[in-house]
Design an enzyme around this catalytic site. Structure first.
Site, PDB file in Angstrom:
ATOM      1  N   ILE A  29       0.863  -1.228  -0.034  1.00  0.00           N
ATOM      2  CA  ILE A  29      -0.035  -0.076   0.001  1.00  0.00           C
ATOM      3  C   ILE A  29       0.862   1.182  -0.096  1.00  0.00           C
ATOM      4  CG2 ILE A  29      -0.114   0.052   2.493  1.00  0.00           C
ATOM      5  CD1 ILE A  29      -2.904   1.106   0.137  1.00  0.00           C
ATOM      6  N   TYR A  30       2.094   1.321   0.611  1.00  0.00           N
ATOM      7  CA  TYR A  30       2.954   2.509   0.600  1.00  0.00           C
ATOM      8  C   TYR A  30       3.300   2.941  -0.927  1.00  0.00           C
ATOM      9  CZ  TYR A  30       4.156   0.831   5.336  1.00  0.00           C
ATOM     10  OH  TYR A  30       3.939   0.511   6.718  1.00  0.00           O
ATOM     11  N   SER A  31       2.600   4.156  -0.865  1.00  0.00           N
ATOM     12  CA  SER A  31       2.633   4.976  -2.138  1.00  0.00           C
ATOM     13  C   SER A  31       2.242   4.208  -3.505  1.00  0.00           C
ATOM     14  CB  SER A  31       4.124   5.521  -2.628  1.00  0.00           C
ATOM     15  OG  SER A  31       4.669   6.226  -1.597  1.00  0.00           O
ATOM     16  N   GLN A  32       1.113   3.308  -2.953  1.00  0.00           N
ATOM     17  CA  GLN A  32       0.309   2.408  -4.043  1.00  0.00           C
ATOM     18  C   GLN A  32       1.467   1.667  -4.943  1.00  0.00           C
ATOM     19  OE1 GLN A  32      -2.844   2.126  -3.007  1.00  0.00           O
ATOM     20  NE2 GLN A  32      -3.272   1.678  -4.953  1.00  0.00           N
ATOM     21  N   GLY A  33       2.386   1.081  -4.247  1.00  0.00           N
ATOM     22  CA  GLY A  33       3.322  -0.045  -5.060  1.00  0.00           C
ATOM     23  C   GLY A  33       4.541   0.589  -5.154  1.00  0.00           C
TER      24      GLY A  33
END
Length: 314
Positions: A29-33
């Site tokens: 999920i961090y920065s959407q991948g």
């Protein structure tokens, strides 16, 4: 807005590896991948894969639809492959559930994680931020069915958030599970004077959910500054305090400069006296909510930032 672009982050990762860092934690999920992508490319260039421990997480929404989130067999089997691709590796050293998924039977989640390990896609599995009774139940089910056991708990623990001392940390010590501490510096609050703001603190409303602007918090921050007056930084003192607890295996230190990395490394040379530790702990006030932030609040914050996702709970 405080996230770093790849060109800015690569020198930090290289510096961390050169300083002896061998554990890197991220999440899908961090920065959407893109966090996984940037980390994977950097470690390929700067480190020997066999010397590095890569940890990532699964659970939070990555795309619209019921299969784009959660800890169902479908979600886990899909997301592990996406994480491997983004990280550019054949296996993940520590694959963690990013909180529980109350909409999926726990047995389904645990068996799927076991199958991920047996398939060679992950070496070990871990959990994060739950009640001690929930973690105990998971460990019991894993033992009962012969499934791969959680070896780590990633939990919220620092001088401003010590509720895990009640049950979770003693449970982990008894069960032989190490803890990986997130927010070890309380989103930076323990690394600077009380009234000093940063770009992140001005925009990070999640931190306002985690920490209250209470007199006890301010007194604790001031105590960190007083102990640091021995000639070291506040961050070094806060991290040295965590190291006094043997169940804490690794604090997850976020850095936006090489100086902050050096600061974290320098904390390994600091041993606090019992008197200093007592001064740091003296002002803590127990919280009503042991977890600090509900799953619903976290999901609402995440889904609000991702275009196309349905509201949490829909």
């Amino acid at each position: 807005m405080w996230s770093l672009a790849e060109d800015d982050s690569r020198p930090l990762i290289k510096h961390a590896v050169g300083a002896g860092t061998n554990f890197f934690d991220t999440a899908n999920i961090y920065s959407q991948g893109s966090s996984e992508e940037i980390l994977g490319r950097a470690l390929t260039d700067f480190a020997d894969r066999d010397d590095i421990v890569i940890a990532t997480k699964v659970r939070h929404p990555m795309r619209p639809g019921p299969n784009g989130k959660g800890l169902s067999r479908q979600a886990i089997m899909t997301e592990i492959d996406h994480s491997l691709r983004r990280l550019g590796t054949d296996y993940i050293d520590l694959y963690q559930i990013h909180r529980l998924d109350k909409s999926t039977p726990l047995e389904e989640t645990l068996e799927a994680l076991h199958d991920v390990v047996k398939a060679g896609k992950a070496r070990y599995i871990g959990a994060s931020s739950m009640h001690a009774w929930e973690f105990s139940k998971a460990l019991h089910l894993q033992a009962l069915h012969g499934w791969t056991r959680f070896v780590a708990m990633q939990d919220h623990y620092n001088l401003l958030a010590r509720e895990e001392e009640r049950e979770m940390l003693p449970l982990c010590a008894d069960e032989g599970a190490g803890t990986i501490v997130w927010s070890p510096l309380a989103r930076g609050r323990l690394a600077r004077p009380w009234n000093q703001a940063t770009e992140r603190s001005a925009a990070d409303n999640f931190a306002d959910m985690l920490y209250a602007s209470a007199d006890s918090d301010r007194a604790t921050v001031e105590a960190v500054g007083a102990v640091a007056a021995r000639g070291v930084t506040r961050a070094q003192i806060a991290l040295a305090w965590l190291r006094r607890n043997p169940v804490v295996v690794a604090p997850l230190v976020g850095a936006s400069s090489t100086a902050q990395i050096d600061d974290a490394v320098a904390s390994l040379d600091i041993d606090l006296t019992d008197e200093e530790a007592a001064a740091l702990q003296a002002h803590y006030t127990p919280r009503d909510d042991f977890q600090g932030v509900s799953d619903e609040a976290v999901l609402a914050r995440i889904t609000a930032r991702i275009p196309g996702l349905a509201p949490a709970g829909a």
